[in-house]
Design an enzyme around this catalytic site. Structure first.
Site, PDB file in Angstrom:
ATOM      1  N   LYS A 111       0.818  -1.220   0.000  1.00  0.00           N
ATOM      2  CA  LYS A 111       0.000   0.000   0.000  1.00  0.00           C
ATOM      3  C   LYS A 111       0.847   1.264   0.000  1.00  0.00           C
ATOM      4  O   LYS A 111       0.476   2.273  -0.592  1.00  0.00           O
ATOM      5  CB  LYS A 111      -0.952   0.003   1.213  1.00  0.00           C
ATOM      6  CG  LYS A 111      -2.109  -0.948   1.048  1.00  0.00           C
ATOM      7  CD  LYS A 111      -3.232  -0.629   1.994  1.00  0.00           C
ATOM      8  CE  LYS A 111      -4.443  -1.506   1.718  1.00  0.00           C
ATOM      9  NZ  LYS A 111      -5.411  -1.516   2.788  1.00  0.00           N
ATOM     10  N   LYS A 194      -5.688  -9.754  -6.449  1.00  0.00           N
ATOM     11  CA  LYS A 194      -6.953 -10.106  -5.784  1.00  0.00           C
ATOM     12  C   LYS A 194      -8.067  -9.115  -6.116  1.00  0.00           C
ATOM     13  O   LYS A 194      -7.794  -7.960  -6.424  1.00  0.00           O
ATOM     14  CB  LYS A 194      -6.720 -10.240  -4.268  1.00  0.00           C
ATOM     15  CG  LYS A 194      -6.721  -8.968  -3.524  1.00  0.00           C
ATOM     16  CD  LYS A 194      -6.640  -9.127  -2.026  1.00  0.00           C
ATOM     17  CE  LYS A 194      -6.614  -7.707  -1.495  1.00  0.00           C
ATOM     18  NZ  LYS A 194      -6.387  -7.467  -0.147  1.00  0.00           N
ATOM     19  N   LYS A 197     -11.693  -3.572  -3.643  1.00  0.00           N
ATOM     20  CA  LYS A 197     -12.530  -2.371  -3.768  1.00  0.00           C
ATOM     21  C   LYS A 197     -11.760  -1.243  -4.425  1.00  0.00           C
ATOM     22  O   LYS A 197     -12.335  -0.339  -5.012  1.00  0.00           O
ATOM     23  CB  LYS A 197     -12.932  -1.868  -2.375  1.00  0.00           C
ATOM     24  CG  LYS A 197     -13.861  -2.760  -1.626  1.00  0.00           C
ATOM     25  CD  LYS A 197     -14.084  -2.170  -0.228  1.00  0.00           C
ATOM     26  CE  LYS A 197     -14.220  -3.260   0.791  1.00  0.00           C
ATOM     27  NZ  LYS A 197     -13.801  -2.905   2.119  1.00  0.00           N
TER      28      LYS A 197
END
Ligand code: TYM
Length: 328
Positions: A111, A194, A197
């Site tokens: 991230k 994966k 969202k």
């Protein structure tokens, strides 16, 4: 009987990965254990959020929990920031968590990207807050998708460190519950990343609020490969294997049964049947989400009741923690 705790971040739409990897398992477990399901808005703000959207999104996630089958009479549904003890315990736990343990967290590395120096401290310490969410309720079972495994292992280590440091057995070691063949649902556009969202392409995921046409379009457009027929091989055929996994999770047929069923069929037929099964499962969920979302008072009531139930437990644990640590 144990204590179940799990949560989802109120950011964007909940998708098939959240449902099959996590929430679907919560629904089963709530009948066997005392259960608490949190909407983790404090985790969401580790990345900049629009404040109005965040507030609204908490209600949407509450609606999705109920629509997926969480029974608010049985399980507490609550918002993380409404129970202040989460942040208090997170601080105390952070004083028991060596930096070396946090440095190993792969999700932070992903991230934060290349510019790690500019990443927020909260993004780095995020897994400690997650440990607090779990330990505050002395949760014994934590049902999550595969991507949360490392965070769960850290929560276990932190529980052990606190217990050792304060010579106590206050925190049980939380068991990660990562069950079934489909603990990691992949993107429909790229079988090696994966379903998420935050993927900029909405075609990469099936949202729980998607209508029939959209589900059909997304599966029709879902990436496959040049090979003929249906076979399961995550390395060589990641996209097709992912679709088989989704089919299996939605239908309760095993992968082999699916492969046999479509032995003489083409990809189009397989995708068309997959759409039918997905629509069957998801249309009730999506219409219930819409209905519940129009009844804001009801959702607020559920969240208040959940908060009160959670606070009562959180209060008792924090009193024990403060006593052990020597805080007034
Ligand atoms: P979050 O919001 O990213 O995801 C919520 C749950 O959905 C699962 N999941 C998936 N499972 C399978 N395939 C996928 N593609 C997929 N994407 C998401 C996640 O594993 C998760 O179970 N840090 C957590 C939230 C959290 C939490 C907690 C969970 C905060 N505190 C305490 C358990 C206990 C997160 O960001 O999940």
């Amino acid at each position: 009987m144990g204590i179940v705790l799990s949560g989802v971040q109120p950011t964007g739409n909940l998708h098939l990965g959240n449902y099959l990897g996590a929430i679907n398992n919560w629904v089963k477990m709530q009948h066997e254990h005392e259960s608490l399901f949190c909407i983790v808005d404090l985790h969401a703000i580790t990345v900049r959020q629009n404040s109005n959207e965040l507030r609204e999104s908490v209600l949407s996630v509450a609606a999705a929990y109920i629509a997926c089958g969480i029974d608010p009479k049985k399980s507490a549904i609550f918002c993380q920031s409404a129970v202040r003890e989460h942040t208090e315990l997170a601080w105390i736990l952070s004083c028991n968590a060596p930096i070396g343990w946090l440095n190993r967290m792969t999700q932070f590395k992903e991230k934060a990207g290349k510019n790690r120096e500019k990443a927020a401290l909260g993004l780095y310490s995020y897994p400690v807050l997650m440990a607090a969410d779990i330990l505050l309720y002395k949760a014994t079972h934590v049902p999550v998708g595969d991507d949360q495994k490392q965070h769960l292992e850290l929560a276990r280590d932190i529980a052990g460190a606190f217990n050792r440091n304060y010579e106590t057995e206050l925190f049980p070691s939380p068991e990660p519950i990562i069950i079934g063949d489909t603990t990691r649902i992949m993107s429909l556009r790229d079988g090696t990343s994966k379903m998420s969202k935050s993927d900029p392409s909405d075609n990469s995921r099936i949202n729980l609020t998607d209508n029939t046409d959209l589900i059909a379009k997304k599966f029709r457009k879902a990436k496959s490969d040049m090979e003929e027929g249906i076979s399961y091989d995550v390395e060589k055929r990641p996209e097709v294997s992912n679709l088989i996994g989704i089919y299996s999770a939605l239908s309760n047929l095993s992968r082999d049964e699916i492969i046999n069923k479509y032995a003489n069929a083409g990809m189009a037929e397989f995708k068309s049947d997959l759409t039918t099964i997905a629509v069957e499962k998801l249309s009730k969920i999506s219409s219930t989400i819409k209905e519940l979302r129009e009844n804001q008072d009801y959702l607020e009531e559920i969240l208040s009741a959940g908060r009160d139930k959670a606070r009562a437990i959180a209060n008792t644990t924090m009193q024990e923690v403060r006593d052990l640590v020597g805080l007034r």
